[in-house]
Design an enzyme around this catalytic site. Structure first.
Site, PDB file in Angstrom:
ATOM      1  N   GLY A 198      21.072-111.543-145.489  1.00  0.00           N
ATOM      2  CA  GLY A 198      20.882-110.147-145.880  1.00  0.00           C
ATOM      3  C   GLY A 198      19.566-109.599-145.363  1.00  0.00           C
ATOM      4  O   GLY A 198      19.106-109.954-144.277  1.00  0.00           O
ATOM      5  N   SER A 199      18.945-108.772-146.180  1.00  0.00           N
ATOM      6  CA  SER A 199      17.771-108.020-145.721  1.00  0.00           C
ATOM      7  C   SER A 199      16.598-108.897-145.299  1.00  0.00           C
ATOM      8  O   SER A 199      15.728-108.433-144.557  1.00  0.00           O
ATOM      9  CB  SER A 199      17.311-107.088-146.829  1.00  0.00           C
ATOM     10  N   THR A 200      16.535-110.120-145.782  1.00  0.00           N
ATOM     11  CA  THR A 200      15.402-110.971-145.395  1.00  0.00           C
ATOM     12  C   THR A 200      15.411-111.242-143.892  1.00  0.00           C
ATOM     13  O   THR A 200      14.421-111.680-143.333  1.00  0.00           O
ATOM     14  CB  THR A 200      15.442-112.318-146.146  1.00  0.00           C
ATOM     15  N   MET A 201      16.550-110.966-143.254  1.00  0.00           N
ATOM     16  CA  MET A 201      16.635-111.193-141.810  1.00  0.00           C
ATOM     17  C   MET A 201      16.148-109.974-141.027  1.00  0.00           C
ATOM     18  O   MET A 201      15.957-110.041-139.808  1.00  0.00           O
ATOM     19  CB  MET A 201      18.091-111.518-141.449  1.00  0.00           C
ATOM     20  N   LYS A 202      15.939-108.851-141.706  1.00  0.00           N
ATOM     21  CA  LYS A 202      15.582-107.605-141.006  1.00  0.00           C
ATOM     22  C   LYS A 202      14.339-107.734-140.122  1.00  0.00           C
ATOM     23  O   LYS A 202      14.345-107.229-138.984  1.00  0.00           O
ATOM     24  CB  LYS A 202      15.416-106.465-142.018  1.00  0.00           C
TER      25      LYS A 202
END
Lengths: 563, 189
Positions: free
Chosen positions: A302-306
């Site tokens: 999820g967003s931690t990969m942004k």
């Protein structure tokens, strides 16, 4: 001779030469037979006599050293082999010794063995049996008394019991042994051959008091088990486990993991899993809780990969920090991409700060999946870390897939369509923390300099760090903020993929590092399927991050970087 | 044949003729027997030079003084080279044995040395075995101590377990971890 008078016959005895000859020949024959026989059995065919002799005095002696210790980085023991005795009984001897029908003695023995006396009596009632197993592990201190009570009807043997003083806190990481003393799960399995002790067998001659009087040789060379020092700091580990476990229970979640990495060395300082199990209690062992979820379970980040996706775009100069993106919801392939935090437009810094899916979807669509995949690979996703832990998953990048639909390309921008482990994510955040220098993670305390490689341009990473700090200071990660320390991090709230799509279960993640100016620790907290209200990474995992990170900063005397 | 040999040990009832002895060649072409020589010596009929009889002869001065019959018998069987006696020129047996020992001192000394060496070897083996037994006792003791140490180590570890102490400190002593903002940072120069 002279007393035997000869045939002249002037003595008392008269013996003819013939008779003397007979006597002599008989004697010589007998002596000859004797000598031949001696020669035969002692010189020509001595094997049997030697074997008979040896059978009485030569014995094999076995000795098994203890399996190696597993300690944390400060020498605190996480796993130790404690000597115990196994207890078996010889019912025939017990009956002969009149122990089997002495209720007083039986109840005493049962008391030592922690058994019901009736159960014991039942086990040994058949006097024709020669072997009955009574107890697996008996403390050595109780063995003498038991032997005195049971005499030769009680058979005691040396053995070891693996004891895990820290219990559940390290159970998933350290693992356990099976009945044969081989490591199953965790470090016990990963480093089994190193930890295992080899029993030695030597031959020796004994005297009748059973003293060894001559060492004849070694049949099998033994070796003590090697001691293993993990990079774990048990103080942080037990604290992280406690806080994680609390959070998992508080949020009524399915499971949770936390991985704390020393940014400078790549050493894993804490690796906690919840739910865990009590490694010292094998009666309530649940296989489902035994695996080390932090390395074996994969999830869509999820967003931690942004930040990683954004770095891929920044590296190719496809975006820059001043560009303003349209962050209104939009439809790709008939599916709506939207944000939980509504805003109509923003720069890349805003997109990171407020975790905008739409902004990231635009970026991902612009640069295409291959560049994103390549950046992810450089951060270590899609391949196993060098931890050597058993059951480690390499995650899934799907870099070879042929067809990318637009929605797949878009969602890749905010961390869907790939799967990672917590350890990989923690390693990636350690890489971000150290300015794009990837340090190989290690579960063992390492003495040599870690392998470091610059995987992405430092300048862009430093700008990304500034954005990540605002996530905690002003954005979605407020609950992870620590007084007097500047913390950078990223929240992640990803839907968990199930058969046939995404359900209502979420993966709540907080990944970050501190202190901001001189990063020391990277920590990723992942809590799976929280069901008690909040599902957001910032709210569910953020507090765990704050507590564990502040404890780490305090314990390691890291100076605050905020006035 | 027996009868012929028996003459070698004749018992002289009468004095032997000195001339006969001196001549060295007895009348009946035989060597003078020991008894003859002895007798002659005692009676002083051999002139002083006779004291320096050749060593060969001296060695043979071992006379027979057992019963005539037995002497006879001996004479039959043994050609008067070595003859046995319980007396040596009237001396007692013990000095005779010592003399014999002294004469073959090297041989007897070797026998004694060999015996001592054998005894020493036995002693050495015994010592080695005792030492081996002791060494093994010690190594077994070591192994046991090692095991005891492991038990104690495990005990110490469980008593000093970090989370346990933290819990006890918090509950019994009401200790708590200071918050980060309450910490005072001292920077060492």
């Amino acid at each position: 001779m002279s007393l035997l008078k000869n045939a002249k016959g002037n003595g008392n005895l008269q013996i003819s030469y013939f008779r003397i000859g007979i006597i002599w020949s008989v004697l010589i024959l007998l002596m000859g037979f004797l000598i031949t026989r001696l020669l035969w059995i002692q010189v020509l065919h001595p094997d049997r006599l030697i074997a008979e002799g040896n059978a009485r005095v030569v014995r094999n002696y076995h000795y098994e050293p203890a399996r190696g210790l597993i300690t944390d980085r400060n020498g605190k023991i996480l796993a130790i082999s404690v000597p115990v005795k196994t207890v078996d009984a010889d019912p025939k001897r017990l009956h002969e010794n009149a122990v089997a029908d002495d209720p007083k003695k039986l109840s005493e023995i049962a008391g030592i063995l922690d058994m019901d006396p009736r159960e014991l009596a039942e086990k040994i009632k058949d006097p024709t049996k020669r072997f009955v197993h009574l107890k697996h592990y008996l403390e050595v201190s109780k063995a003498g008394k038991l032997q005195a009570l049971g005499g030769n009807g009680i058979i005691l043997n040396d053995s070891y019991r693996r004891f895990y003083p820290t219990g559940a806190a390290n159970a998933n990481l350290v693992g356990i042994l099976n009945g044969e003393g081989e490591g199953i799960y965790g470090v016990e399995q990963s480093f089994n051959s190193y930890l295992t002790a080899v029993a030695s067998t030597s031959v020796a001659r004994k005297d009748r008091y059973n003293h060894i009087i001559e060492n004849l040789g070694v049949i099998k060379e033994g070796a003590a088990g090697g001691n293993l020092m993990l990079s774990i700091d048990n103080r942080l580990q037990s604290f992280a486990y406690q806080k994680l476990d609390e959070a998992v229970k508080l949020n009524n979640a399915q499971s949770g993991t936390a991985v704390l990495i020393d940014v400078r060395t790549g050493e894993v300082l804490a690796l906690a899993n919840s739910p865990s199990f009590d490694p010292n209690d094998r009666n309530h062992f649940d296989v489902a809780n035994a695996r080390n979820r932090a390395v074996s379970d994969i999830f869509e980040p999820g967003s931690t990969m942004k930040p990683v996706v954004a770095l891929a775009a920044l590296e190719g100069k496809d975006v820059d920090w001043n560009e303003v993106f349209d962050t209104r919801p939009f439809i790709v392939d008939g599916k709506m991409v939207r944000d939980s935090h509504a805003m109509s437009q923003g720069t890349l810094a805003d997109i990171i700060k407020y975790s905008s899916n739409t902004g990231m979807a635009h970026i991902a669509l612009r640069i295409g999946p291959m560049r994103i995949m390549s950046m992810m690979e450089r951060f270590g996703f899609g391949s196993k870390t060098q931890s050597g832990l058993i059951g480690e998953s390499s995650g899934k990048l799907n870099a070879n897939r042929r067809f990318w639909s637009e929605i797949d390309k878009a969602t890749l921008g905010f961390g869907y369509g790939v799967a990672v482990t917590n350890l990989q994510l923690a390693s990636a955040y350690a890489t971000l923390a150290s300015g794009g220098i990837k340090t190989e993670v290690s579960i063992l305390r390492s003495s040599k300099a870690p392998v470091r490689t610059q995987v992405v341009s430092g300048d862009e990473v430093f700008r990304m760090q500034n954005a990540l700090e605002t996530v905690v200071a002003e954005g979605t990660g407020g609950k992870a903020a620590i007084d007097r320390y500047r913390v950078a991090g990223k929240t992640g709230t990803a839907k968990i993929a199930q058969a046939g799509g995404y359900g209502n279960d979420y993966m709540s993640t907080f990944a970050g590092y501190a202190p901001f100016l001189n990063p020391r620790f990277a920590l990723v907290v992942v809590i799976s399927s929280p069901k008690a209200g909040s599902i957001y990474g910032g709210t569910v995992s953020g507090p765990v991050f704050r507590e564990v990170m502040s404890r780490a900063l305090q314990l390691y005397n890291v100076p605050p970087d905020k006035p | 044949m027996q009868m012929q040999q028996s003459t070698a040990l004749k018992h002289y009832d009468e004095e032997p003729k000195l001339e006969e002895l001196k001549r060295g060649e007895p009348a009946n072409a035989r060597e003078p027997t020991i008894a003859e020589l002895e007798k002659a010596r005692i009676k002083g009929k051999i002139h002083p030079g006779a004291e320096d009889e050749p060593a060969k002869l001296k060695e043979r001065i071992v006379s027979i003084s057992i019963s005539p019959e037995l002497a006879d018998d001996y004479a039959m069987k043994r050609p008067a080279r070595v003859e046995y006696s319980f007396k040596n020129n009237g001396k007692s047996l013990v000095p005779c044995i010592f003399a014999e020992i002294l004469r073959n001192l090297d041989v007897y000394a070797l026998i004694v040395v060999m015996t001592l060496l054998a005894m020493f070897k036995i002693y050495q083996v015994h010592e080695t075995r005792s030492m081996t037994a002791a060494v093994n006792e010690v190594s077994i003791g070591n192994a046991n101590l090692q095991k005891e140490w492991l038990s104690l180590l495990a005990q110490r570890q469980s008593l000093s377990e970090h989370s346990l102490i933290r819990e006890q400190a918090a509950q019994k002593l009401e200790m708590f971890q200071p918050k980060t903002e309450e910490e005072i940072v001292i920077r060492l120069p």
